[in-house]
Design an enzyme around this catalytic site. Structure first.
Site, mmCIF file in Angstrom:
data_model
loop_
_atom_site.group_PDB
_atom_site.id
_atom_site.type_symbol
_atom_site.label_atom_id
_atom_site.label_comp_id
_atom_site.label_asym_id
_atom_site.label_seq_id
_atom_site.Cartn_x
_atom_site.Cartn_y
_atom_site.Cartn_z
ATOM 1 N N THR A 188 -53.094 33.208 -1.630
ATOM 2 C CA THR A 188 -53.735 31.893 -1.606
ATOM 3 C C THR A 188 -55.005 31.933 -2.433
ATOM 4 O O THR A 188 -55.647 32.975 -2.571
ATOM 5 C CB THR A 188 -54.135 31.455 -0.185
ATOM 6 O OG1 THR A 188 -55.195 32.292 0.298
ATOM 7 C CG2 THR A 188 -52.969 31.492 0.768
ATOM 8 N N ASP A 189 -55.383 30.779 -2.986
ATOM 9 C CA ASP A 189 -56.740 30.663 -3.490
ATOM 10 C C ASP A 189 -57.661 30.770 -2.278
ATOM 11 O O ASP A 189 -57.255 30.523 -1.140
ATOM 12 C CB ASP A 189 -56.931 29.333 -4.220
ATOM 13 C CG ASP A 189 -58.063 29.375 -5.231
ATOM 14 O OD1 ASP A 189 -58.939 30.267 -5.120
ATOM 15 O OD2 ASP A 189 -58.087 28.528 -6.140
ATOM 16 N N TRP A 190 -58.911 31.148 -2.494
ATOM 17 C CA TRP A 190 -59.820 31.447 -1.389
ATOM 18 C C TRP A 190 -60.049 30.210 -0.531
ATOM 19 O O TRP A 190 -60.551 29.196 -0.998
ATOM 20 C CB TRP A 190 -61.123 32.003 -1.934
ATOM 21 C CG TRP A 190 -61.158 33.507 -1.960
ATOM 22 C CD1 TRP A 190 -62.089 34.312 -1.366
ATOM 23 C CD2 TRP A 190 -60.217 34.396 -2.577
ATOM 24 N NE1 TRP A 190 -61.776 35.646 -1.587
ATOM 25 C CE2 TRP A 190 -60.637 35.722 -2.318
ATOM 26 C CE3 TRP A 190 -59.049 34.210 -3.320
ATOM 27 C CZ2 TRP A 190 -59.937 36.841 -2.775
ATOM 28 C CZ3 TRP A 190 -58.351 35.330 -3.782
ATOM 29 C CH2 TRP A 190 -58.795 36.610 -3.507
#
Length: 803
Positions: A228-230
């Site tokens: 995932t993106d952060w």
């Protein structure tokens, strides 16, 4: 499964723990089974391993690393081998810094020139972006570490990126927004991929089974890890079912418990969890080998020289009236502009690199051979007007043969998390140019920015050299082009329109509330301008040289095109020949031409070279929404060889047999798309293209705020405290900009204003959990005291459990 025996030794809790980060930058380890943690670091154009503990997020200075030109810059080289070389050096430094996964490159399309992160993306064209990205990936992974291609997919605006729903048709999705990823995965063999924050047609990207399973895992056969993106995880179980293995950063075990409970209750089959664990273990162990063989050091000077070579080949000469460049021997120049003293060499936000060395123009003149009579700042960097600076600049300009004016965009204008408000260069810089023109018309502008800008002032300059964001050695590279030591060979990887209003997505960007509608469909960049007949300032693929090239003798065969390029000038140089293809059938609407191949060739003065560009599986295909697969339309195809998209030098027709698929569209119902003039598409026609009704595009202000509503929506919250908070944040943003702290103002917009409520939990590393968030939502929705009691109760419960 590759690690079946190891997985059988794990407890359910241990399996679940691997699916989320250990802290902000590391994955979980299991010491008893010999499973190490991985370290992930930002790194599209240089390693950004923060010099603080891994349990801190922040945007702190990183450990010193080579700052290479940004990918938007290197894309202008059109040299995949050069991209691969950059990747090799990035990979070597990643090994040195004990980094397993380099979070890059970014390959989202430059749909609109105002996207704040365009400096981190290659191109408006998916074929060029994909080929360049594949080179980067091969280079990075040749060192044993992993690249992480991002952001998958259709992440083309920064505003409200964590909650916006991108609405587009299937064909546009496949042909424009997924093709670069397809090439990166199939040809680059990336081991890791980062999912994007946004929704795609109503479902968050990392939970979208059509995107993640049908296409990524199924059609493309991707067996790597999805990260995932952060803070980009919405529903953890939905993400896991879609095949999104790793959630970053840590949630302090909160989502691990959700996974354990789901398996225990039968909601999640443990075999699905095992498959996710297996893919993640493969990334951990294969990149762990590189870390165990870590190099003691890297050659800082050699890496700096490579950065300079890359910048030199990526610089684009856009105007050269009267052959003012290269500078003639003995010419006296006045150097003007704040960017000459303090180079603008990289973007801002999560990709900021702490350079090992940093060249500045004023320190490099002696070795360049250019005679400088002096320097003046000329303008204030962040836009404030200053007449005295202009007067000082004019005084020195009047004494020079040539004025070198360093203009561009400042660091906080192009940044992660915010979009640009305008395509214009700051007004104080244009005022300076106007004043200098009255004193000395021999002006050469050196432009420093990572995305397209308007240039209504271009008639007042004789030379224009675009360095983009050239990395730590970019200043010296520009001087070598100005002096003639290097013959410029870069060409634009994006179109420069005359004005922002000419762009096809002008009316649809950015999506402001719930949705971002991609009404322009296939027609982004040159695909639109060439098809709709819209004049541009500089076309896609354009770039001048200090020599000239002639094209001749085209021969088209079923699998390739061959032609001759002759250097008809007086100096050696490199030419980028571009293959465009256009179908003449007209049954299926298409852009007038599309890039399907390119090559960069070095040719000595007076020399001719025979060049071949092969066709591939993407040369003639289009995506058919009826058959749900790639098809070939039967008919004559124009095979065009150009020096740019608007400068076609050679052309031949080739008849291609089709696959016999039914025509997927009714021309009468899609007149705008068949004409290509998509700058204003009505609801009914866009719905016809989508094959469904348009979703509601505005916030429902009658409903209570929920997890996926943003802090910005507190402006209409039922609770007085939430409304007050909104107004305080808005005031803080205004005050920070007014007092010159624009970087902090940007950070406030990115990390607070446009953050969905769930992000408070997902991005705080377990400081605020979801039950506590429920209390905050109660407060926002008008139940202040009940919400406060709930928040305190859940916080105490969490602290007691961790004690």
């Amino acid at each position: 499964m590759k690690y079946k025996q190891l997985i059988q030794q794990m407890t359910l809790e241990e399996k679940a723990s691997l699916m989320s980060g250990k802290d902000f930058w590391q994955t979980q380890d299991i010491q008893r089974l010999g499973i190490p943690s991985m370290f992930l670091a930002d790194g599209p154009h240089g390693i950004r391993r923060q010099a603080v503990a891994a349990d801190k997020l922040g945007l702190n200075a990183g450990v010193p690393a080579t700052c290479y030109p940004t990918v938007a810059t290197v894309a202008n080289s059109w040299n995949t081998d050069l991209g691969e070389r950059v990747g090799e050096y990035l990979g070597e430094e990643a090994v040195f810094q004990n980094v397993n996964v380099l979070l890059g490159p970014g390959i989202n399309m430059k749909r609109n020139p105002l996207c704040g992160r365009n400096f981190e993306y290659f191109s408006e064209d998916p074929y060029l972006a994909g080929k360049m990205a594949a080179g980067y990936i091969r280079g990075i992974q040749s060192q044993g570490v992993s690249a992480c291609v991002k952001h998958f997919a259709v992440n083309n605006q920064e505003e409200r990126r964590m909650s916006i729903d991108t609405v587009l048709d299937e064909r546009t999705l496949r042909e424009i927004y997924l093709t670069a990823f397809e090439i990166a995965i199939k040809e680059g063999q990336t081991k890791a991929l980062m999912s994007s924050y946004n929704k795609l047609n109503g479902t968050y990207a990392n939970e979208n089974t059509h995107l993640m399973q049908d296409i990524l895992r199924g059609e493309w056969g991707y067996g790597g890890t999805v990260i995932t993106d952060w803070g980009g995880s919405n529903d953890r179980l939905s993400g896991l079912l879609a095949g999104n293995e790793l959630e970053m950063p840590t949630t302090a075990g909160e989502t691990d418990k959700e996974i354990v409970e789901a398996v225990s209750s039968g909601q999640l089959d443990e075999s699905v969890l095992d498959e996710n664990v297996d893919r993640l273990l493969d990334l951990i162990f294969t990149t762990g080998e590189a870390r165990r063989g870590s190099v003691a050091n890297f050659n800082v000077e050699r890496h700096h020289r490579v950065s300079q070579k890359v910048a030199e080949e990526s610089i684009v000469l856009l105007k050269n009236e009267g052959a003012i460049l290269p500078l003639k021997f003995g010419k006296k120049v006045a150097v003007i502009g704040d960017f000459a003293k303090d180079a603008r060499y990289q973007g801002a936000g999560s990709s900021i690199v702490n350079p090992t060395i940093l060249d500045h123009t004023l320190n490099c003149f002696e070795e360049s051979g250019i005679i400088s009579i002096g320097y003046e700042q000329g303008f204030e960097r962040y836009g404030k007007k200053n007449r005295q600076l202009i007067q000082n600049a004019c005084a020195i300009a009047g004494q020079a043969d040539v004025v070198l004016l360093y203009m561009g965009l400042d660091e906080v204008t192009e940044a992660d998390g915010v979009d640009r408000p305008t395509m214009a260069i700051p007004e104080n810089q244009v005022d300076l140019l106007d004043a200098l023109f009255e004193v000395n018309p021999n002006i050469v502008v050196i432009l420093s920015c990572g995305s397209a800008v308007e240039m209504p002032w271009i008639g007042k300059v004789k030379g224009l050299l675009h360095g983009y964001l050239g990395g730590q050695a970019g200043a010296r590279a520009i001087l070598r082009v100005l002096s003639g030591d290097v013959n410029p060979s870069g060409k634009l990887a994006e179109t420069y329109p005359l004005r922002y209003e000419d762009t096809p997505s002008y009316r649809y960007f950015p999506g402001k509330e719930v949705t971002a509608e991609y009404r322009e469909g296939l027609y982004i960049g040159y695909r639109y301008y060439d098809t709709a007949g819209v004049d541009v300032l500089f076309p896609f693929g354009f770039g001048l040289s200090y020599t000239t090239f002639d094209y001749s003798d085209i021969v088209v065969q079923p699998d390739r095109v061959t032609f001759t390029i002759t250097n008809s000038g007086r100096v050696a140089g490199m030419e980028i020949a571009q293959l465009y293809v256009g179908c003449e059938s007209g049954e299926v609407f298409r852009p007038q031409k599309e890039l399907k191949g390119f090559t960069k060739v070095f040719i000595n003065a007076g020399e001719s070279k025979r060049v071949t560009i092969p066709f591939d599986d993407k040369t003639f295909r289009y995506f058919n929404i009826i058959t749900n697969k790639w098809e070939v339309e039967e008919g004559n195809y124009r095979i065009m060889i150009g020096a740019s998209s608007a400068d076609i030098r050679l052309e031949e027709l080739l008849f291609v047999e089709g696959t016999g698929a039914p025509v997927p569209y009714d021309r009468e119902k899609l007149p705008t798309y068949y004409s290509g003039k998509v700058n204003e598409v009505k609801d009914e026609e866009f719905e016809q293209l989508l094959g469904r009704s348009l979703p509601v595009s505005t916030w429902d202000r009658s409903k209570p705020l929920g997890y996926n509503d943003t802090i910005a929506q507190c402006q209409y919250a039922r609770g007085w405290f939430a409304r007050l908070t909104f107004h305080l944040i808005s005031f803080a943003h205004w005050f920070l900009r007014k007092t010159g702290r624009r970087s902090t103002a940007n950070l406030l917009m990115m990390s607070v204003y446009h953050m969905p409520f769930r992000g408070i939990s997902r991005m705080t590393g377990g400081i605020v959990n979801m039950p506590m968030l429920d209390g905050l939502l109660m407060i926002a929705n008008g139940r202040f005291f009940k919400g406060l009691r709930h928040f305190i109760k859940e916080r105490n419960k969490m602290l007691k459990q961790r004690a």
